[in-house]
Design an enzyme around this catalytic site. Structure first.
Site, short mmCIF file in Angstrom:
data_model
loop_
_atom_site.label_atom_id
_atom_site.label_comp_id
_atom_site.label_asym_id
_atom_site.label_seq_id
_atom_site.Cartn_x
_atom_site.Cartn_y
_atom_site.Cartn_z
N GLU A 116 0.82 -1.23 0.00
CA GLU A 116 0.00 0.00 0.00
C GLU A 116 0.85 1.28 0.00
O GLU A 116 0.66 2.17 0.83
CB GLU A 116 -0.99 -0.03 1.18
CG GLU A 116 -1.90 -1.24 1.11
CD GLU A 116 -2.79 -1.44 2.33
OE1 GLU A 116 -2.80 -0.59 3.23
OE2 GLU A 116 -3.49 -2.48 2.37
N ASN A 124 1.90 -4.85 -3.49
CA ASN A 124 0.53 -5.25 -3.15
C ASN A 124 -0.28 -4.02 -2.75
O ASN A 124 0.20 -3.17 -2.00
CB ASN A 124 0.62 -6.22 -1.96
CG ASN A 124 -0.68 -6.89 -1.62
OD1 ASN A 124 -1.34 -7.45 -2.50
ND2 ASN A 124 -1.07 -6.85 -0.35
N HIS A 134 -10.37 -6.18 -2.37
CA HIS A 134 -11.41 -6.01 -1.35
C HIS A 134 -12.59 -5.34 -2.07
O HIS A 134 -12.61 -4.12 -2.24
CB HIS A 134 -10.91 -5.14 -0.20
CG HIS A 134 -9.83 -5.81 0.60
ND1 HIS A 134 -10.07 -6.95 1.34
CD2 HIS A 134 -8.52 -5.52 0.78
CE1 HIS A 134 -8.95 -7.33 1.94
NE2 HIS A 134 -8.00 -6.48 1.60
N GLU A 168 -6.09 -10.72 -1.50
CA GLU A 168 -6.90 -10.54 -0.29
C GLU A 168 -8.40 -10.51 -0.62
O GLU A 168 -9.15 -9.68 -0.09
CB GLU A 168 -6.49 -9.24 0.44
CG GLU A 168 -5.03 -9.17 0.78
CD GLU A 168 -4.62 -7.94 1.60
OE1 GLU A 168 -5.51 -7.20 2.07
OE2 GLU A 168 -3.40 -7.72 1.74
N ASP A 189 -12.20 -10.43 -0.96
CA ASP A 189 -13.48 -10.54 -0.27
C ASP A 189 -14.48 -9.64 -0.99
O ASP A 189 -14.10 -8.73 -1.72
CB ASP A 189 -13.40 -10.23 1.25
CG ASP A 189 -12.64 -8.96 1.60
OD1 ASP A 189 -12.65 -7.99 0.80
OD2 ASP A 189 -12.04 -8.92 2.70
O1 G2I Z 1 -7.59 -3.99 6.25
C1 G2I Z 1 -7.73 -5.14 5.46
C2 G2I Z 1 -6.41 -5.54 4.86
C3 G2I Z 1 -5.95 -4.52 3.85
N1 G2I Z 1 -4.70 -4.93 3.22
C4 G2I Z 1 -3.63 -5.25 4.13
C5 G2I Z 1 -4.06 -6.24 5.17
O2 G2I Z 1 -3.03 -6.48 6.08
C6 G2I Z 1 -5.31 -5.77 5.89
O3 G2I Z 1 -5.64 -6.78 6.84
C7 G2I Z 1 -6.22 -6.33 8.03
C8 G2I Z 1 -6.53 -7.53 8.90
O4 G2I Z 1 -7.47 -8.32 8.24
C9 G2I Z 1 -7.12 -7.06 10.22
O5 G2I Z 1 -7.25 -8.17 11.12
O6 G2I Z 1 -5.35 -5.48 8.69
C10 G2I Z 1 -5.95 -4.91 9.84
C11 G2I Z 1 -5.03 -3.85 10.43
O7 G2I Z 1 -4.92 -2.79 9.59
C12 G2I Z 1 -6.23 -6.01 10.86
O8 G2I Z 1 -6.93 -5.47 11.94
C13 G2I Z 1 -6.29 -5.44 13.16
C14 G2I Z 1 -7.20 -4.69 14.11
O9 G2I Z 1 -7.38 -3.38 13.60
C15 G2I Z 1 -6.59 -4.63 15.44
O10 G2I Z 1 -7.48 -4.01 16.33
C16 G2I Z 1 -6.21 -6.01 15.90
O11 G2I Z 1 -5.54 -5.96 17.12
O12 G2I Z 1 -6.01 -6.72 13.66
C17 G2I Z 1 -5.32 -6.68 14.86
C18 G2I Z 1 -4.88 -8.08 15.26
O13 G2I Z 1 -5.96 -8.95 15.41
#
Ligand code: G2I
Length: 438
Positions: free
Chosen positions: A137, A177, A212, A240, A242
């Site tokens: 990003e 990515n 996404h 990724e 969805d």
């Molecule tokens: O935001 C969706 C994705 C966009 N592209 C990059 C990916 O890395 C990103 O994945 C998401 C995860 O699916 C989430 O699970 O990235 C988020 C963070 O920007 C992740 O969320 C975080 C929560 O915001 C936190 O509160 C939590 O502690 O996940 C953390 C771990 O569970």
């Protein structure tokens, strides 16, 4: 019987993707991986590639400077190796989920910290992680994102990162990515430039399109977009995937979602250098979407009870797996009429294929002739079904009936098809089954 039906033997996403030579991947949550055996079991059965949803990000791996914690990544790698899966690494240089300490550095110190992070992490996983989202990003509004990395190091930080990555693990494929670059637009145009630039220096192997997506909005030029990156000599990958829906999702919306997933998978299979498609989580309730987009959800292939959604069937079909026989296709010479559907004499067998103590998985096959089937059996003890796929199941006390879901109903005389599966509770058993045709 149709020729297509006779060859459609791949009944899991994984086996279908394997036979195409591409990855079907899933983002894995470390907590569920550790604590939910059904989660592990469904993933190892259905996917041949995994990505850590959060476990390989910088805040997890290097929470304070010089202190590396690879435990989440190691767990994922071990799971992947036990189940013969590939691992796509995510991610080394990102503006989000980076620890504060690195954001507070600047200039040469930040650059050194970035290089050290890349080098130590990739050295650790060398040979175990096949490909990496090195930078994630890095573009916004058609230009390089004004992240702390850009501010701290300057615009050559991306090239520096990819050089360090190439040196750290020359065997790994290096990807860029991002999201909202699935179609042709100013953001993907900027990536096209960046990809040309890195490729000309031998520093890039692949382009990742997060995808996404919003329901019904697969970009019309997505295939053309991915193809232009592939034409640079890169692999392309949907990293990724969805498809989010305004909740509650109607049947019609779930069908539209299935069409969207199918389209994206078809785009990948149409492009020779598409390395695969990864979905961003297993079940709807595991997804980041409801936490981020108010009132939206249901973006994945599985319901929370591990039953499959229409989108699952669509992905399976797009990968060339089991699907309904096309009604018109036949090996009969033209002009002859189809014989009436067979009416009797089907049989069925339950086979336990995995037993992890707290649960077990069985696959069920039916031998034809039949045009629609209903199976019944009795549990000898305290067994039950905690989830199933590709059958309608009714349990009443110890008796169970399972019937086809339409597309898996017809089986030719003497032909045996694996038609559905389930996760059982209680001691694993293989009771004898009665099959009623029609
Ligand atoms: O935001 C969706 C994705 C966009 N592209 C990059 C990916 O890395 C990103 O994945 C998401 C995860 O699916 C989430 O699970 O990235 C988020 C963070 O920007 C992740 O969320 C975080 C929560 O915001 C936190 O509160 C939590 O502690 O996940 C953390 C771990 O569970």
């Amino acid at each position: 019987m149709s020729t297509q039906f006779a060859t459609a033997q791949q009944s899991t996403l994984r086996s279908a993707a394997d036979s195409l030579g591409i990855d079907i991947g899933v983002a894995v949550d470390d907590n569920l991986l550790q604590n939910d055996s059904t989660y592990r079991n469904v993933i190892s059965e259905q996917f041949n590639s995994v990505t850590a949803e959060n476990g390989m990000k910088m805040e997890t791996v290097q929470p304070s400077q010089g202190n590396f914690d690879f435990s989440q990544g190691d767990r994922l790698v071990q799971f992947a190796q036990q189940n013969n899966m590939s691992v796509h690494g995510h991610t080394l240089v990102w503006h989000s989920q980076s620890p504060n300490w690195v954001q507070n550095l600047s200039g040469a110190e930040m650059e050194q910290a970035m290089v050290d992070h890349i080098t130590t992490t990739m050295n650790h996983f060398e040979g175990d992680v096949d490909s990496w989202d090195v930078a994630n990003e890095v573009v916004e509004n058609g230009q390089l994102r004004n992240s702390f990395w850009l501010q701290g190091i300057g615009s050559d930080y991306i090239e520096t990162a990819y050089s360090a990555a190439r040196q750290a693990d020359p065997g790994a494929d290096l990807y860029l990515n991002d999201y909202s670059i699935d179609g042709i637009n100013s953001k993907s145009d900027r990536y096209y430039q960046l990809a040309q630039d890195l490729t000309s220096q031998g520093l890039l192997d692949g382009m990742g399109f997060q995808a996404h997506l919003i329901l019904g909005q697969v970009p019309g030029d997505m295939e053309q977009n991915l193809q232009r990156f592939a034409d640079l000599g890169l692999d392309v990958r949907v990293t990724e995937l969805d498809v989010r829906i305004d909740m509650p999702a109607s049947q019609q919306e779930l069908q539209q979602q299935a069409d969207d997933f199918e389209r994206v998978v078809n785009i990948c299979t149409n492009i020779a250098d598409c390395s695969g498609v990864t979905v961003w989580g297993l079940r709807d309730g595991d997804s980041w979407v409801p936490d981020t987009f108010d009132g939206q959800g249901a973006p994945l292939l599985y319901n929370d009870d591990y039953s499959t959604k229409p989108a699952y069937d669509a992905v399976l079909a797009a990968l060339g797996g089991s699907q309904p026989p096309p009604p018109t296709e036949t090996t009969e010479p033209p002009g002859t009429t189809e014989p009436p559907p067979p009416s009797g004499d089907c049989s069925a067998v339950i086979e336990v294929v995995n037993d992890w103590g707290s649960g077990w998985q069985a696959n069920v096959s039916v031998t034809g002739p039949t045009d629609g089937w209903t199976l019944s059996w009795n549990w000898p003890g305290s067994q039950g079904i905690s989830s199933s796929w590709n059958a309608d199941i009714t349990e009443s006390g110890s008796s169970v009936t399972a019937s086809d879901v339409g597309w898996n109903g017809s089986i030719a005389s003497g032909q045996t098809q694996q038609v559905f599966g389930f996760i059982g509770s209680g001691p694993a058993v293989e009771p004898s089954v009665t099959c009623s045709a029609g």
